[in-house]
Design an enzyme around this catalytic site. Structure first.
Site, mmCIF file in Angstrom:
data_model
loop_
_atom_site.group_PDB
_atom_site.id
_atom_site.type_symbol
_atom_site.label_atom_id
_atom_site.label_comp_id
_atom_site.label_asym_id
_atom_site.label_seq_id
_atom_site.Cartn_x
_atom_site.Cartn_y
_atom_site.Cartn_z
ATOM 1 N N HIS A 45 0.964 -1.476 -0.107
ATOM 2 C CA HIS A 45 0.436 -0.274 0.030
ATOM 3 C C HIS A 45 1.252 1.219 0.092
ATOM 4 O O HIS A 45 -0.016 2.397 -0.931
ATOM 5 C CB HIS A 45 -1.050 0.045 1.534
ATOM 6 C CG HIS A 45 -2.085 -0.379 1.001
ATOM 7 N ND1 HIS A 45 -1.954 -1.993 1.594
ATOM 8 C CD2 HIS A 45 -3.483 -0.929 0.655
ATOM 9 C CE1 HIS A 45 -3.353 -2.723 0.963
ATOM 10 N NE2 HIS A 45 -4.235 -1.582 0.639
ATOM 11 N N GLY A 46 2.105 1.132 0.196
ATOM 12 C CA GLY A 46 3.062 2.335 0.947
ATOM 13 C C GLY A 46 4.348 2.110 1.009
ATOM 14 O O GLY A 46 4.265 1.470 2.070
#
Lengths: 478, 388
Positions: free
Chosen positions: A323-324
Site C-alpha cells: 500500500h505504500g
C-alpha cells in the site's frame, strides 16, 4: 486524469466511446489500447515507455514459457519475469524508502549519507505489476494460455478502467474477454448506472467528508480534542471506503460499457464482524491475488499452525508494504495481521463470540484505529492521534482545542450520515441495484428507477465537480 | 418494455455526456453567463516537451474546467442544491456570500466583522487618523477641500436580517474599529460624512432600503443622499456653487441597477428566492448652479456607486479614482489602468482639483487611503516644507 475529472467525463470518455463504437469490431482492441496509452501518458508520460517495454518483456517470456515443456526452463523464465517485474516495482516504489533507512542508520553511526536522487513513482505501478505477475504465473501454471498477440496482452495490462487504481484483474479472469466480448443493452445500462453511482460516491461523499478528515489531521496535536480526533478518524474511515469503492465502481462500470466483466472489489466491508470477514469484503481483488499468488504458494494453512500464522503475517506485512513505502503501512499491515491471527485462535477471545451488533461495532472501531495509521504522516503522529482518541495523553493546559463546529458543516454531517448508513446498514436485496447498478431486478419498472436515480446522481456529481474551480469575485472588475 | 426503459436511460446518459462537448465546440445553446469575475486562464499551446513534463496536461485541465460547455448550468445546479439544502455554497476562494433572514444576502466578511469586530491598539488608530488630518491640512494650504466619507456596513445597518446562525451574542460589549475611530476624527477636526450614523438615522426615520437586498454595497438611493451632502459640503468649503442633485423620492421595480445585485450574481443559482424582487431607484431633482467640480477620489468598491451617480447625473467636469491604490479610473474618458503608487505625483494629481474625497467602508477602517494616504502626504510635504 482521474475518472472524477471533467476532462475525463466530458472529453476522454465520450471521445473513446465514439471511436470504439464507430470502428469495425476487429479494430476495437486497438482503439482501447491507444486510448489507454493516451490516458496513462496524460498522467505519467515518461513512464508509458516503462509500461509498454516491460509488457513486451512479459509477453516474450510467456511465449517462450508456453513454447517449452521443460519444467526447469519454464521455472527459469518465470523467475526472470518475476525478478524483472518485482525489481521494477522495488526500484520505482521502494528504493527511496530503503535509501532513507540506510541514511538513517548511517547518520546514527555518525557517517555521511551517499548521494541519491528521489525517484518518481509511476502511477498505478502497484496495480499493473500485480496484473503482470498474475499473467506470468497463470501461463506458467497453464491456468491460462498466453495472450494471442502483444496487442491483446498490452491491453490487459494497460486497460484504462483498471490501470491506475484497480481492481487487480487476474489474467485468467479476463483472458477470454480480451479476445471476444459480448455487448448488450443490459450490460451498457448496468455500466452507466455503476459508473454514475461510483462517481457520486467519490464526489459527493468521499470528497465531502474528506475535507473534514483533512482538516482534523492538520490540527496541531495540542489543539486536538478527543471528540474531534474521533470525528477525524470516522470521516477518514468513510472517506477511504467511498473513495476507493467509488473508484472501483467507476472502473467496473466503464469496463461494462466496453464489454468487460470485472469481479466485485467491495462488499460492504464495514459490516464485517471480524478482520477475516473484513478482508473478504474489502479490496477483494487484492485479497484474491494475495491468496492465490502468495498465501497458497507459501503453504497456506496446510503446513501446520506455526506456518499458518507465519504465512498470514508474511501476507499482511507485504500487503501493508504494497500500500505504500513507509513504516506506517508496514505497521498497518501488522495491525491487520495481528487481528487476523486473533480470529484464527478459536479457543481465545475473538469478535465472533460477541453479539453480532457488538462484533460489528468492535471491528469497526478497530478499523478506524487502523485507518489512523494509514492516514497519518508518520508513526509518531499516528501514535499521538490514537492517544488523543483514547484519552491516553494529559489534556494540555493553556491551549484552546479546535471546536467541532469549525471542522464540520451541515452538508458534511449529512454526507457522513449517508456514508455510515450505506456502509453499515444491510441493504435489502430490492435496493441493491441502487448502489451497485446491478440489473438482477427484472420486474416492473425497476431498471428505469435505477437508471433515473443514476442519472440524477450523475448530474449532481458532475455539477459538484464543476464548482471545484469556481471562485468568483465581485470586485475583480474594479 | 424493460428494454425501452433502459434505452431511454442510455440515451439520456449519452446526451448528458456529449452535450458539454457539443456546447463547447458549437455554442449551440444560448446559456446565460455566470455572474462574478474569475481569473482569466489562457488555453495552453501544445508542446511536446511540456507534454512530457505533464505541464501541458495540467494547464489544459485547468483551462478546460473553466471552459467546459454547460458549465454555467452545472454550477447553478450545484449552487442551488447546496443553497436549498444547506443554506451555503461550496466555494474555497472568492467572495463568500451568506443568506440572511428573508433571503437578504450578506458578504461573509461583513457578518464576521459585525459579530466579532477586531479591536485595534489606540496608537495604531491614532497614527492612521493623524495621516488623514495631515492630508487635510496640506490640502487646505492650497485651498483644496478635503472630505472623508465613511461608507456603512450592511450588517451594521440591518443586523436584524443577519443569518440566524450568526452568533451576535454579547455584541454590545464589543467595540468596532468604527466606534474606536469616531472620537479621533472629531478630535483632529477632520471634515467627514459618517455614512454609518446617517444611514441609521435615515432608517429610523422610515427611509426605504438603503442597501440592495441582493447586494453588498449601498444602493443608489442611499448613495444618492450621500452625494447630495458631499457636494454641498465641498461647495461650502470651496466657496463655489456646484451643480448638485437631491433625492426627493424613489420608484421601485424588479430591475437591479449597477452594483445592486452583486452578491446575487455571485451566487449563481436558479431561483433567487426573492432578493431581487424589489429594487429602489432614486428620483433626483437637479440644482443647476453653473459649476462642475474637478474631483480626485480615493476609495474602495463603495466609491464606484458614488461615481456612477456623479457620472450619470453629470455632476463633475472630470474625476479620478484611485481604487485601493491598485487601479486608476478616469472620467470622462472611462479608462482604467494599474497604478504604481511610487510613480504618482500627488502635487499634480491633487492641487488642481476642486476637492479631494477619501471614501472608506467601515469594514476597511482604519486603512485610510490604502497606501495612497502616506504617498500623498509625503509628496505634498515636499511641495511646501516651510509652511507646515
Amino acid at each position: 486524469m482521474v475518472f472524477s475529472s471533467l476532462t475525463f467525463i466530458f472529453l476522454f470518455l465520450p471521445g473513446t466511446l465514439v471511436l470504439y463504437g464507430v470502428v469495425p469490431k476487429s479494430w476495437r482492441n486497438s482503439v482501447l489500447l491507444i486510448a489507454s496509452c493516451f490516458f496513462y501518458s496524460w498522467g505519467a508520460p515518461k513512464f508509458l515507455f516503462v509500461l509498454l517495454a516491460s509488457s513486451g518483456a512479459d509477453y516474450f517470456l510467456a511465449q517462450r514459457m508456453a513454447g517449452t515443456d521443460q519444467r526447469k526452463e519454464r521455472k527459469i523464465l518465470l523467475a526472470v519475469g518475476l525478478v524483472f517485474n518485482i525489481g521494477l516495482l522495488f526500484y520505482f516504489k521502494y528504493a527511496n524508502f530503503f535509501v532513507e533507512q540506510v541514511n538513517g542508520l548511517l547518520a546514527l553511526a555518525g557517517k555521511g549519507s551517499p548521494g541519491w536522487l528521489d525517484i518518481a513513482l509511476p502511477i498505478g505501478i502497484s496495480f499493473f505489476t500485480f496484473q503482470k505477475i498474475s499473467y506470468l504465473i497463470d501461463v506458467y501454471r497453464n491456468t491460462a494460455r498466453p495472450a494471442t498477440s502483444f496487442l491483446s496482452y498490452a491491453m490487459y495490462v494497460s486497460l484504462f478502467p483498471q490501470l491506475i487504481a484497480g481492481p487487480i484483474i487476474r489474467y485468467h479472469d479476463v483472458a477470454k474477454q480480451l479476445v471476444s466480448r459480448n455487448y448488450s443493452i443490459e450490460r451498457l445500462h448496468s455500466g452507466i448506472c455503476r459508473f454514475s453511482f461510483g462517481l457520486a460516491k467519490k464526489v459527493l461523499i468521499a470528497n465531502g467528508v474528506g475535507k473534514v478528515a483533512d482538516a482534523v489531521f492538520a490540527i496541531p496535536g495540542a489543539e486536538l480534542s478527543p471528540q474531534v480526533a474521533w470525528l477525524g478518524a470516522l470521516c477518514y474511515t468513510i472517506q477511504i471506503y467511498f473513495d476507493f469503492s467509488g473508484y472501483s465502481d467507476m472502473a467496473i462500470g466503464l469496463g461494462r460499457m466496453f464489454g468487460f466483466d470485472y469481479l466485485e472489489n467491495f462488499n460492504q466491508p464495514y459490516r464485517a464482524r471480524n478482520f477475516t470477514q473484513f478482508w473478504r469484503r474489502w479490496h477483494i481483488s487484492l485479497s484474491n491475488w494475495m491468496r492465490e499468488y502468495l498465501y497458497i504458494p507459501l503453504g497456506g494453512n496446510r503446513k501446520g499452525t506455526f506456518r499458518l500464522y507465519l504465512n498470514l503475517w508474511i501476507v499482511f506485512l507485504l500487503s501493508g508494504f504494497w500500500h505504500g513505502a513507509s513504516w506506517n503501512f508496514i505497521v498497518w499491515g501488522a495491525f491487520h495481521g495481528f487481528f487476523l491471527s486473533f480470529d484464527k485462535l478459536k479457543s481465545h477471545w475473538n469478535t465472533m463470540r460477541l453479539p453480532p451488533f457488538l462484533a460489528q461495532f468492535t471491528t469497526f472501531v478497530l478499523l478506524m484505529v487502523s485507518w489512523v495509521l494509514f492516514r497519518s504522516e508518520n508513526l509518531r503522529d499516528a501514535w499521538f492521534f490514537v492517544q488523543r482518541m483514547f484519552l491516553l495523553t494529559e489534556p494540555l493546559t493553556g491551549v484552546l482545542p479546535v471546536p467541532m463546529e469549525m471542522i464540520i458543516d451541515s452538508s458534511q454531517v449529512v454526507m457522513l450520515l449517508v456514508g455510515i448508513g450505506i456502509s453499515v446498514v444491510p441493504i435489502p436485496s430490492f435496493l441493491k441495484g441502487l448502489t451497485t447498478g446491478e440489473t438482477e431486478i427484472q420486474s416492473g419498472i425497476a431498471p428505469l428507477g435505477i437508471g433515473v436515480a443514476s442519472l440524477i446522481v450523475f448530474v449532481i456529481a458532475v455539477s459538484e465537480l464543476s464548482i471545484a474551480n469556481y471562485n468568483p469575485f465581485i470586485y475583480f472588475r474594479f | 418494455m424493460k428494454k425501452q426503459w433502459r434505452l431511454l436511460v442510455i440515451a439520456l446518459f449519452f446526451a448528458f455526456l456529449f452535450l458539454p462537448l457539443l456546447q463547447q465546440v458549437t455554442g449551440l445553446l444560448a446559456i446565460k453567463a455566470l455572474g462574478g469575475e474569475e481569473e482569466e486562464v489562457k488555453r495552453p499551446i501544445f508542446r511536446f516537451d511540456e507534454w512530457f513534463d505533464r505541464k501541458w496536461q495540467q494547464e489544459f485541465e485547468t483551462w478546460n474546467d473553466l471552459h467546459i460547455g454547460m458549465r454555467p448550468w452545472m454550477i447553478r445546479t450545484a449552487n442551488q442544491i447546496n443553497l436549498s439544502l444547506f443554506g451555503r455554497i461550496n466555494q474555497s476562494k472568492g467572495t463568500r456570500v451568506c443568506i440572511g433572514q428573508k433571503d437578504v444576502l450578506f458578504e461573509e466578511v461583513y457578518v464576521t466583522e459585525y459579530t466579532n469586530p477586531r479591536f485595534y491598539n489606540e496608537e495604531y488608530l491614532r497614527s492612521y487618523t493623524w495621516g488623514v488630518f495631515r492630508l487635510q491640512q496640506l490640502l487646505e494650504l492650497h485651498g483644496v477641500p478635503f472630505l472623508l466619507i465613511i461608507a456603512p456596513s450592511k450588517a451594521e445597518i440591518y443586523p436584524e436580517y443577519l443569518p440566524q446562525h450568526s452568533d451576535s451574542e454579547g455584541r454590545e460589549e464589543k467595540v468596532s474599529a468604527y466606534q474606536q475611530i469616531r472620537p479621533l476624527l472629531d478630535k483632529y477636526q477632520i471634515n467627514y460624512l459618517d455614512g454609518h450614523e446617517l444611514f441609521r438615522k435615515w432608517k429610523e426615520e422610515g427611509a426605504p432600503w438603503l442597501f440592495a437586498r441582493g447586494g453588498t454595497h449601498w444602493n443608489y438611493y442611499g448613495a444618492g443622499k450621500i452625494i447630495h451632502l458631499a457636494l454641498d459640503n465641498i461647495a461650502k468649503q470651496r466657496g463655489k456653487d456646484f451643480d448638485n442633485v437631491e433625492v426627493t423620492s424613489y420608484t421601485t421595480d424588479s430591475e437591479p441597477h449597477g452594483t445592486d445585485n452583486d452578491l446575487e450574481m455571485v451566487l449563481n443559482r436558479w431561483f433567487s428566492g426573492g432578493t431581487n424582487q424589489e429594487q429602489i431607484h432614486p428620483k433626483f431633482v437637479r440644482h443647476e448652479r453653473g459649476n462642475l467640480p474637478r474631483l480626485m477620489m480615493i476609495g474602495d468598491s463603495f466609491a464606484h456607486t458614488l461615481i456612477t451617480i456623479l457620472e450619470e447625473q453629470h455632476l463633475f467636469e472630470n474625476c479620478e479614482l484611485l481604487y485601493y491604490s491598485k487601479r486608476r479610473f478616469s472620467w470622462p474618458a472611462s479608462t482604467n489602468s494599474p497604478i504604481d503608487m511610487s510613480q504618482l505625483d500627488f502635487q499634480k494629481e491633487m492641487l488642481d482639483k476642486d476637492a479631494v474625497i477619501m471614501e472608506i467602508s467601515e469594514n476597511n477602517l482604519p486603512k485610510f487611503g490604502f497606501g495612497a494616504l502616506r504617498a500623498a502626504v509625503t509628496d505634498l510635504e515636499a511641495a511646501d516644507p516651510v509652511k507646515i
